[in-house]
Design an enzyme around this catalytic site. Structure first.
Site, PDB file in Angstrom:
ATOM      1  N   GLU A  90       0.832  -1.205   0.000  1.00 13.43           N
ATOM      2  CA  GLU A  90       0.000   0.000   0.000  1.00 13.43           C
ATOM      3  C   GLU A  90       0.865   1.253   0.000  1.00 13.43           C
ATOM      4  OE1 GLU A  90      -3.474  -1.851   2.883  1.00 13.43           O
ATOM      5  OE2 GLU A  90      -2.706   0.160   3.262  1.00 13.43           O
ATOM      6  N   CYS A 103       3.099   8.464   1.538  1.00 11.22           N
ATOM      7  CA  CYS A 103       3.394   7.543   2.630  1.00 11.22           C
ATOM      8  C   CYS A 103       3.862   6.229   2.007  1.00 11.22           C
ATOM      9  CB  CYS A 103       2.121   7.364   3.460  1.00 11.22           C
ATOM     10  SG  CYS A 103       2.354   6.272   4.864  1.00 11.22           S
ATOM     11  N   CYS A 110       4.848  -6.903   8.248  1.00 15.42           N
ATOM     12  CA  CYS A 110       5.604  -6.307   9.357  1.00 15.42           C
ATOM     13  C   CYS A 110       5.618  -7.279  10.531  1.00 15.42           C
ATOM     14  CB  CYS A 110       4.961  -4.987   9.782  1.00 15.42           C
ATOM     15  SG  CYS A 110       5.872  -4.127  11.087  1.00 15.42           S
ATOM     16  N   CYS A 114       2.558  -4.531  16.683  1.00 13.88           N
ATOM     17  CA  CYS A 114       1.854  -3.547  17.506  1.00 13.88           C
ATOM     18  C   CYS A 114       0.370  -3.933  17.600  1.00 13.88           C
ATOM     19  CB  CYS A 114       2.007  -2.144  16.924  1.00 13.88           C
ATOM     20  SG  CYS A 114       3.723  -1.606  16.914  1.00 13.88           S
ATOM     21  N   CYS A 117      -2.377  -2.182  15.257  1.00 12.81           N
ATOM     22  CA  CYS A 117      -2.047  -1.866  13.857  1.00 12.81           C
ATOM     23  C   CYS A 117      -2.449  -2.990  12.911  1.00 12.81           C
ATOM     24  CB  CYS A 117      -0.556  -1.588  13.750  1.00 12.81           C
ATOM     25  SG  CYS A 117       0.012  -1.246  12.073  1.00 12.81           S
ATOM     26  N   GLU A 158       8.695  -1.688   9.251  1.00 11.43           N
ATOM     27  CA  GLU A 158       9.526  -0.929  10.182  1.00 11.43           C
ATOM     28  C   GLU A 158      10.815  -0.538   9.445  1.00 11.43           C
ATOM     29  OE1 GLU A 158       9.625   0.636  13.079  1.00 11.43           O
ATOM     30  OE2 GLU A 158      11.739   0.906  12.682  1.00 11.43           O
ATOM     31  N   ASN A 288      -7.338   5.281  13.846  1.00  7.05           N
ATOM     32  CA  ASN A 288      -8.124   4.843  12.701  1.00  7.05           C
ATOM     33  C   ASN A 288      -8.512   3.391  12.987  1.00  7.05           C
ATOM     34  OD1 ASN A 288      -9.144   4.662  10.093  1.00  7.05           O
ATOM     35  ND2 ASN A 288      -7.389   5.730   9.204  1.00  7.05           N
ATOM     36  N   CYS A 331      -3.351   2.012   8.183  1.00  8.27           N
ATOM     37  CA  CYS A 331      -2.190   1.279   7.692  1.00  8.27           C
ATOM     38  C   CYS A 331      -2.492  -0.200   7.510  1.00  8.27           C
ATOM     39  CB  CYS A 331      -1.053   1.423   8.695  1.00  8.27           C
ATOM     40  SG  CYS A 331      -1.051   3.016   9.501  1.00  8.27           S
TER      41      CYS A 331
HETATM   42  N1  SAH Z   1       6.952   0.991  11.863  1.00  3.57           N
HETATM   43  C1  SAH Z   1       7.046   2.411  11.827  1.00  3.57           C
HETATM   44  C2  SAH Z   1       6.386   3.075  10.630  1.00  3.57           C
HETATM   45  C3  SAH Z   1       5.077   2.548  10.144  1.00  3.57           C
HETATM   46  S1  SAH Z   1       3.655   2.859  11.129  1.00  3.57           S
HETATM   47  C4  SAH Z   1       6.533   2.992  13.117  1.00  3.57           C
HETATM   48  O1  SAH Z   1       6.079   2.247  13.965  1.00  3.57           O
HETATM   49  O2  SAH Z   1       6.613   4.189  13.300  1.00  3.57           O
HETATM   50  C5  SAH Z   1       3.357   4.581  10.951  1.00  3.57           C
HETATM   51  C6  SAH Z   1       2.562   5.183  12.091  1.00  3.57           C
HETATM   52  O3  SAH Z   1       1.150   4.846  11.991  1.00  3.57           O
HETATM   53  C7  SAH Z   1       3.011   4.689  13.438  1.00  3.57           C
HETATM   54  O4  SAH Z   1       3.051   5.745  14.366  1.00  3.57           O
HETATM   55  C8  SAH Z   1       1.919   3.700  13.781  1.00  3.57           C
HETATM   56  O5  SAH Z   1       1.891   3.424  15.132  1.00  3.57           O
HETATM   57  C9  SAH Z   1       0.697   4.403  13.253  1.00  3.57           C
HETATM   58  N2  SAH Z   1      -0.505   3.569  13.106  1.00  3.57           N
HETATM   59  C10 SAH Z   1      -0.569   2.247  12.870  1.00  3.57           C
HETATM   60  N3  SAH Z   1      -1.854   1.835  12.819  1.00  3.57           N
HETATM   61  C11 SAH Z   1      -2.615   2.926  13.021  1.00  3.57           C
HETATM   62  C12 SAH Z   1      -4.019   3.147  13.074  1.00  3.57           C
HETATM   63  N4  SAH Z   1      -4.876   2.156  12.884  1.00  3.57           N
HETATM   64  N5  SAH Z   1      -4.457   4.407  13.308  1.00  3.57           N
HETATM   65  C13 SAH Z   1      -3.579   5.431  13.461  1.00  3.57           C
HETATM   66  N6  SAH Z   1      -2.244   5.288  13.405  1.00  3.57           N
HETATM   67  C14 SAH Z   1      -1.758   4.053  13.196  1.00  3.57           C
END
Ligand code: SAH
Length: 342
Positions: A90, A103, A110, A114, A117, A158, A288, A331
């Site tokens: 994406e 983005c 990944c 988390c 996510c 990441e 989100n 994401c």
């Molecule tokens: N792995 C890296 C970059 C990718 S995630 C990192 O963790 O920073 C990019 C950002 O989007 C991160 O801050 C992540 O925590 C956030 N993110 C992931 N899922 C999300 C969601 N459903 N709503 C809002 N932000 C989200």
């Protein structure tokens, strides 16, 4: 076959010299690709027919295939691309008053896991190459006819778990005689892989660093982000401090507000305490919602109260504007949906 997009200008010069070609030929090819949007060697008319043929036999110049495209009312476009080597990724284009920002995805899946996510719904299959990250920019520019002015490495994956390729990508798109995307117009976001933050501080780059913090203490962060069990918040704070001392640059801390998890004002106070003395600013992110995850977005009032408390404690902070909330904006959602289709 190696991709022509895998190389910085210098790397392309070296590759050409090795092939017995002149250095300036590499500059010509670089210019065709990055300033004239010509990707077919046979259309690079200042090269001899022989060289065009040789290049097309040595390098691939394929871009990405659009599998799905969602356009939001606010102009955000979410692409589901297929890589030439296979695999779906994406990429999201956002329109801002100051330009366009892309983005970019850095890994196929990944492994950071988390809890909130969607990206981690599909485990990491492999790292993306720098060429595959460059292709995301070129393919979106080709589709929209618009120049990308800003890049955030915040798509799936990441970036600091794919350090070398991400850096090569940054150097490639930063080339003044190429895409010329300014370092200050780029942001790399990490979940907090501490040793790589120390490495990154030494690169001497002007690229912005963002850290996904999302919690005010280890207890909550351990729940949300497994990486915290390896590198806890003390270790992370040390690394952030070292980065700021070395680079004199301000760090962005991302904090998603999750209903009844980390959004109480008492956590704003803990967060302010943790950040005291660091040159940082907090980017509060409305969650989100991802169906599979069981977390909910905080109410507007709670978000405002959290923000007010931080500001009262003199912590710089902003609330991230939501983009594309009417499409599968979160994401990894679009890809996860697609991969699970029969
Ligand atoms: N792995 C890296 C970059 C990718 S995630 C990192 O963790 O920073 C990019 C950002 O989007 C991160 O801050 C992540 O925590 C956030 N993110 C992931 N899922 C999300 C969601 N459903 N709503 C809002 N932000 C989200």
């Amino acid at each position: 076959m190696n991709s022509i997009y895998a190389m910085t200008n210098k790397q392309m010069q070296d590759a050409f010299l090795e092939m017995g070609e002149k250095k300036y030929r590499a500059n010509q090819v670089f210019e065709w690709i990055y300033t004239k949007n010509v990707y077919d060697f046979h259309q690079m008319t200042n090269l001899s027919k022989d060289l065009q043929k040789k290049l097309s036999e040595t390098f691939s110049s394929e871009l990405l295939t659009i599998k799905e495209k969602q356009v939001s009312k606010d102009g955000t476009i979410k692409y589901l691309f297929e890589l030439p080597a296979g695999g779906l990724i994406e990429t999201v284009l956002m329109i801002h008053p100051y330009g366009t920002s892309l983005c970019v995805t850095s890994q196929l899946g990944c492994n950071m896991g988390c809890a909130f996510c969607a990206s981690g719904l599909l485990k990491k299959q492999r790292n993306l190459t720098s060429a595959e990250m460059v292709m995301q920019i070129l393919s979106v520019q080709q589709d929209t006819g618009q120049r990308i002015s800003h890049v955030v490495v915040m798509g799936t994956g990441e970036p600091f778990d794919n350090y070398d390729e991400v850096l090569n990508f940054i150097y490639t798109i930063n080339e003044p005689k190429g895409l010329a995307i300014g370092a200050r117009h780029m942001t790399v976001s990490t979940c907090g892989i501490v040793p790589r933050i120390y490495d990154y501080a030494k690169e001497g780059l002007q690229v912005n660093l963002a850290i996904s913090l999302h919690a005010p203490n280890d207890e909550i962060r351990n729940e949300l982000m497994p990486i915290n069990k390896t590198y806890n918040m003390d270790m992370l704070r040390q690394a952030i401090k070292d980065y700021i001392d070395q680079t004199n640059r301000r760090v962005t801390l991302e904090y998603i507000l999750l209903k009844d998890v980390n959004d109480d004002v008492k956590y704003a106070r803990q967060l302010a305490h943790y950040l005291r003395g660091l040159n940082v600013y907090v980017n509060l992110i409305p969650y989100n919602a991802v169906n599979e995850k069981g977390y909910a977005k905080s109410s507007d009032e709670t978000i405002q109260a959290f923000k007010d408390e931080l500001l009262r404690l003199r912590i710089n902070c902003t609330l991230r504007k939501e983009h594309g909330s009417d499409i599968d904006g979160a994401c990894g959602q679009l890809r996860a949906k697609q991969e699970r289709r029969p």
